[in-house]
Enzyme design. Structure first.
Site, mmCIF file in Angstrom:
data_model
loop_
_atom_site.group_PDB
_atom_site.id
_atom_site.type_symbol
_atom_site.label_atom_id
_atom_site.label_comp_id
_atom_site.label_asym_id
_atom_site.label_seq_id
_atom_site.Cartn_x
_atom_site.Cartn_y
_atom_site.Cartn_z
ATOM 1 N N CYS A 177 1.106 2.736 10.167
ATOM 2 C CA CYS A 177 1.424 4.114 9.760
ATOM 3 C C CYS A 177 1.837 4.953 10.977
ATOM 4 O O CYS A 177 1.088 5.058 11.942
ATOM 5 C CB CYS A 177 0.229 4.760 9.057
ATOM 6 S SG CYS A 177 0.603 6.435 8.526
ATOM 7 N N ARG A 199 8.870 0.871 -2.179
ATOM 8 C CA ARG A 199 9.622 1.920 -2.896
ATOM 9 C C ARG A 199 10.141 1.485 -4.257
ATOM 10 O O ARG A 199 10.100 2.259 -5.214
ATOM 11 C CB ARG A 199 10.784 2.418 -2.022
ATOM 12 C CG ARG A 199 10.327 3.341 -0.901
ATOM 13 C CD ARG A 199 11.442 3.519 0.104
ATOM 14 N NE ARG A 199 11.812 2.242 0.669
ATOM 15 C CZ ARG A 199 13.027 1.952 1.175
ATOM 16 N NH1 ARG A 199 13.961 2.847 1.162
ATOM 17 N NH2 ARG A 199 13.267 0.767 1.681
ATOM 18 N N VAL A 257 0.203 5.495 -0.230
ATOM 19 C CA VAL A 257 -0.598 6.700 -0.429
ATOM 20 C C VAL A 257 -0.034 7.469 -1.620
ATOM 21 O O VAL A 257 1.187 7.560 -1.790
ATOM 22 C CB VAL A 257 -0.563 7.559 0.866
ATOM 23 C CG1 VAL A 257 -1.030 8.975 0.601
ATOM 24 C CG2 VAL A 257 -1.418 6.915 1.943
ATOM 25 N N GLU A 268 -3.789 3.532 1.453
ATOM 26 C CA GLU A 268 -4.670 3.555 2.631
ATOM 27 C C GLU A 268 -5.820 4.542 2.408
ATOM 28 O O GLU A 268 -5.600 5.673 1.977
ATOM 29 C CB GLU A 268 -3.878 4.001 3.868
ATOM 30 C CG GLU A 268 -4.771 4.116 5.098
ATOM 31 C CD GLU A 268 -4.107 4.860 6.241
ATOM 32 O OE1 GLU A 268 -4.185 4.389 7.376
ATOM 33 O OE2 GLU A 268 -3.507 5.924 5.990
ATOM 34 N N PRO A 274 0.841 -1.201 0.000
ATOM 35 C CA PRO A 274 0.000 0.000 0.000
ATOM 36 C C PRO A 274 0.871 1.244 0.000
ATOM 37 O O PRO A 274 1.848 1.312 0.743
ATOM 38 C CB PRO A 274 -0.779 -0.113 1.325
ATOM 39 C CG PRO A 274 0.042 -1.014 2.184
ATOM 40 C CD PRO A 274 0.758 -1.950 1.259
ATOM 41 N N ASN A 326 8.134 -7.499 4.396
ATOM 42 C CA ASN A 326 8.217 -6.190 3.743
ATOM 43 C C ASN A 326 9.389 -5.382 4.323
ATOM 44 O O ASN A 326 9.612 -5.393 5.525
ATOM 45 C CB ASN A 326 6.885 -5.441 3.949
ATOM 46 C CG ASN A 326 6.939 -3.984 3.505
ATOM 47 O OD1 ASN A 326 6.635 -3.072 4.270
ATOM 48 N ND2 ASN A 326 7.319 -3.752 2.269
ATOM 49 N N GLY A 327 10.098 -4.715 3.424
ATOM 50 C CA GLY A 327 11.196 -3.852 3.838
ATOM 51 C C GLY A 327 12.475 -4.172 3.109
ATOM 52 O O GLY A 327 13.008 -5.273 3.239
HETATM 53 C C1 LIG Z 1 5.034 6.758 -0.973
HETATM 54 C C2 LIG Z 1 4.726 5.758 0.119
HETATM 55 C C3 LIG Z 1 3.437 5.683 0.620
HETATM 56 C C4 LIG Z 1 3.119 4.727 1.606
HETATM 57 N N1 LIG Z 1 1.813 4.599 2.022
HETATM 58 C C5 LIG Z 1 1.484 3.565 2.858
HETATM 59 C C6 LIG Z 1 0.120 3.270 3.138
HETATM 60 O O1 LIG Z 1 -0.811 3.909 2.619
HETATM 61 N N2 LIG Z 1 -0.154 2.241 3.995
HETATM 62 C C7 LIG Z 1 0.849 1.477 4.559
HETATM 63 O O2 LIG Z 1 0.552 0.547 5.318
HETATM 64 N N3 LIG Z 1 2.143 1.732 4.275
HETATM 65 C C8 LIG Z 1 2.478 2.721 3.434
HETATM 66 N N4 LIG Z 1 3.793 2.927 3.093
HETATM 67 C C9 LIG Z 1 4.823 1.997 3.620
HETATM 68 C C10 LIG Z 1 5.085 0.881 2.615
HETATM 69 O O3 LIG Z 1 3.913 0.132 2.350
HETATM 70 C C11 LIG Z 1 6.192 -0.068 3.113
HETATM 71 O O4 LIG Z 1 5.791 -0.655 4.315
HETATM 72 C C12 LIG Z 1 7.546 0.633 3.334
HETATM 73 O O5 LIG Z 1 7.834 1.576 2.332
HETATM 74 C C13 LIG Z 1 8.679 -0.409 3.396
HETATM 75 O O6 LIG Z 1 8.760 -1.144 2.198
HETATM 76 P P1 LIG Z 1 9.955 -0.875 1.118
HETATM 77 O O7 LIG Z 1 11.248 -1.032 1.853
HETATM 78 O O8 LIG Z 1 9.728 -1.890 0.040
HETATM 79 O O9 LIG Z 1 9.800 0.553 0.643
HETATM 80 C C14 LIG Z 1 4.131 3.878 2.129
HETATM 81 C C15 LIG Z 1 5.441 3.992 1.621
HETATM 82 C C16 LIG Z 1 5.736 4.906 0.624
HETATM 83 C C17 LIG Z 1 7.147 4.965 0.078
#
Ligand SMILES: Cc1cc2nc3c(=O)[nH]c(=O)nc-3n(C[C@H](O)[C@H](O)[C@H](O)COP(=O)(O)O)c2cc1C
Length: 303
Positions: free
Chosen positions: A114, A240, A17, A40, A15, A215-216
């Site tokens: 969040c 990302r 935003v 979200e 997810p 995730n991460g």
């Molecule tokens: C632009 C952006 C918007 C995000 N919006 C949400 C969201 O709406 N809900 C949520 O649970 N996490 C949100 N996250 C967190 C990501 O879902 C994820 O948990 C976090 O970026 C780690 O994953 P990654 O290392 O692959 O980036 C957002 C992250 C980014 C970069």
């Protein structure tokens, strides 16, 4: 996401935003994602809206009664792959919101990670990690009311103490959750902080009664394999890297120009707000610049 279907789910669009709107989700599916999470959406938006059947674009749009603006849209192509993420702090509101969307998606996810004030001040997002009784009630209420074919999931972050994360996941499992996505960072940690895969491994070794999504810091197919090797988790959620180049889901990265062109076409075809599409394309262009300069070192620092 029952046992049989969860076996098939491997690669998941996280997810996001602003980013995870309809054109990005469709493109993620084209590039091989198995599931796509919506951005979200706060439950109260669904409580005061109407659904517009936009025949010109073959999409459904959820329009706020108050502002007359569209805050969510979807279409048939993603119906069987779409998880809608709710921001909520109340079981009944979550269920009323879910009722407005369930014919058009595969499941409902609850954002329990969040860290931002707009979410936590209303008791939503990571505030739910501190109120397990409310988190449990939300999951139980959704599970009790939703037909079985719809999944109920949660996305959480790590607690400072490992055992607390394990206990929380067990609590969610006992409340009826179908899967839990774990963003391997604590609430105060940011993207520049390395995701803690060793904690993921320990959680995965203690939690056997519910599927986990890791995730991460997943940036490539190799990272997915590495996460599997290091943690045993073989369902991966990517944020990302998908934002920068969503072809990550197919394994070999497509040229970013192709990705941008296809995204722009899908944005046009799905009546996506120009400003939103522009923002997403800017993120992709930024990545392209990084690949030429320092992106490789940025990523290796974060590992
Ligand atoms: C632009 C952006 C918007 C995000 N919006 C949400 C969201 O709406 N809900 C949520 O649970 N996490 C949100 N996250 C967190 C990501 O879902 C994820 O948990 C976090 O970026 C780690 O994953 P990654 O290392 O692959 O980036 C957002 C992250 C980014 C970069």
């Amino acid at each position: 996401m029952d046992d049989s279907s969860s076996q098939k789910v491997k690669k998941v669009l996280a997810p996001m935003v602003r980013v995870g709107t309809l054109p990005m989700r469709l493109l993620a599916l084209e590039y091989g994602a198995d599931l796509v999470y919506s951005e979200e959406i706060i439950d109260r938006n669904f409580l005061d809206c109407y659904i517009h059947n936009n025949e010109k674009y073959s999409i459904k749009e959820w329009i706020s009664n108050k502002t007359q603006l569209c805050f969510f849209s979807t279409c048939n192509q993603e119906r069987d792959h779409l998880i809608v993420q709710l921001g909520t702090s109340n079981g009944n509101c979550a269920w009323k919101a879910a009722e407005k969307i369930i014919p058009f998606c595969r499941g409902i996810d609850v954002n329990m990670g969040c860290p931002l004030l707009y979410s936590t001040k209303g008791g939503m997002g990571s505030a739910l990690l501190k109120t397990p009784e409310i988190a449990s009630d939300i999951i139980k209420t959704l599970r009790r009311n939703l037909p079985n074919e719809y999944s109920v999931t949660a996305k959480i972050r790590l607690f400072p103490v490992l055992q607390d994360t394990i206990d929380f996941v067990h609590m969610l499992a006992n409340s009826g959750v179908d899967a839990v996505a774990i963003h391997a960072r604590q609430v105060h940690e940011r993207a520049k902080d390395k995701a803690n895969w060793s904690q993921l491994a320990q959680i995965a070794s203690h939690v056997v009664n519910v599927p986990l999504l890791g995730n991460g810091d997943i940036f490539s197919l190799q990272d997915m394999q590495r996460m599997k090797d290091q943690t045993g988790i073989s369902q991966w959620m990517i944020a990302r890297m998908a934002q920068w180049n969503v072809s990550v889901f197919q394994g070999t990265l497509d040229c970013i120009n192709n990705v941008i062109l296809r995204y722009a076409k899908l944005a046009e075809e799905t009546n996506t707000y120009y400003g939103l599409a522009k923002y997403c394309i800017q993120q992709m262009i930024k990545y392209q610049k990084w690949t030429r300069t320092e992106f490789a070192s940025k990523v290796s620092i974060s590992k």
